[in-house]
Write a protein that holds these residues in place. Structure first.
Motif, PDB file in Angstrom:
ATOM      1  N   THR A 336      85.711 -51.329  39.954  1.00  0.00           N
ATOM      2  CA  THR A 336      85.228 -49.945  40.006  1.00  0.00           C
ATOM      3  C   THR A 336      84.034 -49.836  40.950  1.00  0.00           C
ATOM      4  O   THR A 336      83.945 -48.885  41.759  1.00  0.00           O
ATOM      5  N   VAL A 337      83.171 -50.850  40.810  1.00  0.00           N
ATOM      6  CA  VAL A 337      82.005 -50.857  41.719  1.00  0.00           C
ATOM      7  C   VAL A 337      82.468 -50.993  43.166  1.00  0.00           C
ATOM      8  O   VAL A 337      82.002 -50.273  44.068  1.00  0.00           O
ATOM      9  N   ILE A 338      83.454 -51.929  43.359  1.00  0.00           N
ATOM     10  CA  ILE A 338      83.963 -52.145  44.718  1.00  0.00           C
ATOM     11  C   ILE A 338      84.673 -50.903  45.224  1.00  0.00           C
ATOM     12  O   ILE A 338      84.531 -50.501  46.393  1.00  0.00           O
ATOM     13  N   GLU A 343      85.191 -46.441  48.568  1.00  0.00           N
ATOM     14  CA  GLU A 343      85.360 -44.996  48.768  1.00  0.00           C
ATOM     15  C   GLU A 343      84.229 -44.447  49.632  1.00  0.00           C
ATOM     16  O   GLU A 343      84.462 -43.605  50.519  1.00  0.00           O
ATOM     17  N   ALA A 344      83.035 -44.979  49.348  1.00  0.00           N
ATOM     18  CA  ALA A 344      81.892 -44.520  50.160  1.00  0.00           C
ATOM     19  C   ALA A 344      82.060 -44.961  51.608  1.00  0.00           C
ATOM     20  O   ALA A 344      81.841 -44.176  52.543  1.00  0.00           O
ATOM     21  N   ARG A 345      82.509 -46.232  51.764  1.00  0.00           N
ATOM     22  CA  ARG A 345      82.707 -46.729  53.124  1.00  0.00           C
ATOM     23  C   ARG A 345      83.842 -45.981  53.815  1.00  0.00           C
ATOM     24  O   ARG A 345      83.760 -45.673  55.013  1.00  0.00           O
ATOM     25  N   LEU A 349      83.693 -44.095  56.998  1.00  0.00           N
ATOM     26  CA  LEU A 349      84.612 -44.476  58.069  1.00  0.00           C
ATOM     27  C   LEU A 349      85.445 -43.285  58.518  1.00  0.00           C
ATOM     28  O   LEU A 349      85.701 -43.092  59.723  1.00  0.00           O
ATOM     29  N   GLY A 350      85.835 -42.452  57.502  1.00  0.00           N
ATOM     30  CA  GLY A 350      86.627 -41.278  57.853  1.00  0.00           C
ATOM     31  C   GLY A 350      85.845 -40.268  58.651  1.00  0.00           C
ATOM     32  O   GLY A 350      86.416 -39.523  59.466  1.00  0.00           O
ATOM     33  N   LEU A 351      84.553 -40.239  58.435  1.00  0.00           N
ATOM     34  CA  LEU A 351      83.717 -39.296  59.169  1.00  0.00           C
ATOM     35  C   LEU A 351      83.368 -39.796  60.567  1.00  0.00           C
ATOM     36  O   LEU A 351      83.061 -38.997  61.468  1.00  0.00           O
TER      37      LEU A 351
END
Length: 476
Positions: A336-338, A343-345, A349-351
């Motif tokens: 979950t932490v990963i 998700e944050a990365r 990355l998507g941005l």
């Protein structure tokens, strides 16, 4: 003195009274001469008449006494004959006969009938005693062992000897999985067939099989030729009698008993064999039941052990599962932490990154939102189309040829690429394309690109790249 002489003397004495009375009368009378003369004659004759009458009476009495004494003597002899006959019967001498001198033949016939009845009762008592003693001994034999094979040997030996037979055999019913049951030879005593004994008989086959099938005793007084041969100290010979008895309990036949003898066995002996066979069959049935129960118990114990083992294994598995669950729980927490980090990365990355995937032929399989936004195409318009959809005509083909050489060789390609938007305008990207390899084969390509917003910077980087690749002449 004889009796009649005694009676004659008594008669004479009585007769002498008459003359004495006459003398006395004459002394008192003095007239009537005729009367005196007649009385004198009568008085003189009276003693003789009385003596004769008494003599005859005495003789008659004597003869009566002799006949009475003779009758008493005869009766005594008759009673002695009866006493002798009854005493002989009482001593167990059944050969005794009522003497022919016994006068009352009716009583003699009744006594002979009594003797016949007594002999029959004695024979019946002897038969019951013989049977009771035999069954008691047989019962002790049945209780002596629990080994059915050894017990069968003892049983056939005992029965042959007890009924005074010569040979015997016992066949047991043997169940067969998915097949008809058969009768198998279990024991034999002094038994020898002409060549080899048949050890397995099907129900209904031969006399033994027929006995099993009909569940009734078979008695043979005329044995078929060459059926069996009896071996004795005098040689071999055919039996004159065979009894084949089913080992039956409650209409359930567990086997067959066969007894052979030179001489005919009595009906009592056959009935004894039937009772013994029934008792033996009960023991067989009991042993079979005990064996079945023992088998079930052993199976139950094995199942219990297996269940206990499985329970222990399940407990260990549960402990392992619990440990795995705890480990998975910890791993899930880490995941979950990963995932949050990814998700944050991915969001970052998507941005910032233009991402796409293509197959080994360059057909677009995936394009992220940043790709669609910059190229001015929707995902539906991009997926399934070749990458050259966004290629700008100013880009030399030699760059893409070298790109394909690198990525097909399993290497990553890095380069400055000028692409074309849907409206025809251009945009520059710093592109990196990496092959994805599975089982030693390239299955797809992933491209990551960064938008170079300053055209001057992009052109400088592009010319530097062309110089490095030796393709600067293609853009002058």
């Amino acid at each position: 003195m004889k009796t009649e002489q005694k009676w004659a003397v008594i008669g004479l004495a009585i007769g002498m009274l008459c003359p004495l009375l006459l003398v006395a009368q004459r002394l008192g009378e003095s007239h009537n001469t005729w009367g005196k003369t007649a009385a004198n004659g009568l008085a003189i004759a009276t003693p003789a008449v009385c003596a004769a009458g008494a003599f005859l009476a005495g003789r008659k009495i004597t003869r009566s006494e002799e006949r009475f004494a003779q009758q008493i003597d005869n009766d005594r002899k008759q009673w002695f004959m009866l006493d002798d006959f009854i005493g002989s019967l009482d001593r167990g001498d059944m050969r005794a006969q009522v003497s022919n001198d016994f006068n009352d033949r009716k009583i003699a016939a009744q006594l002979d009938g009594y003797k016949t009845k007594l002999m029959a009762e004695k024979e019946e008592e002897a038969r019951r005693t013989w049977e009771t003693r035999g069954l008691a001994s047989f019962g002790e034999l049945l209780r002596a062992t629990t080994d059915l094979s050894h017990l069968a040997d003892d049983v056939v030996r005992f029965l042959v000897k007890y009924v005074d037979g010569n040979q015997g055999s016992i066949f047991f019913l043997q169940e067969q999985p998915d097949e008809e049951p058969v009768l198998t030879l279990a024991a034999c005593y002094a038994y020898e067939r002409k060549k080899h004994m048949t050890k397995t008989i099907a129900p209904g086959e031969g006399l033994v099989g027929q006995c099993y099938f009909e569940k009734e005793t078979i008695v043979l007084h005329q044995v078929p030729k060459d059926y069996i041969r009896i071996t004795s100290g005098l040689g071999t010979g055919a039996p004159g009698f065979i009894a084949i008895v089913p080992l039956k309990t409650n209409d359930q036949v567990n086997g067959v008993l066969e007894i052979a003898s030179f001489k005919k066995l009595s009906n009592n002996a056959v009935k004894f064999l039937e009772k013994a066979a029934e008792a033996f069959s009960s023991v067989i049935q009991s042993m079979k039941t005990n064996d079945h129960v023992r088998t079930l118990l052993e199976a139950s114990q094995r199942q219990t052990e297996e269940l206990r083992s499985q329970e222990e294994e399940m407990r260990q598995n549960m402990e392992e599962i619990q440990a795995i669950q705890e480990q998975m729980s910890r791993q899930l927490e880490r995941n979950t932490v990963i995932r949050h980090a990814l998700e944050a990365r991915e969001k970052v990355l998507g941005l910032t990154t233009i991402l796409s995937e293509s197959d080994v032929f360059g057909t677009i399989l995936f394009a992220n939102d940043k790709f669609c936004e910059l190229a001015q195409y929707s995902q539906e318009e991009l997926i399934g189309k070749p990458h050259n959809l966004i290629r700008h005509p100013d880009m030399p083909k030699e760059i893409f040829r070298q790109m394909w050489v690198e990525i097909k060789a399993g290497n990553a390609f890095h380069g400055i690429i000028k692409n074309r938007r849907k409206d025809g305008s251009h945009y520059w990207v710093d592109s990196t394309i990496v092959p994805v390899i599975e089982d030693g084969k390239i299955v797809k390509y992933i491209g990551a690109r960064y938008h170079i917003k300053d055209d001057d910077v992009a052109e400088k980087l592009f010319f530097r790249q062309m110089r490095r690749m030796g393709l600067l002449d293609l853009v002058r």
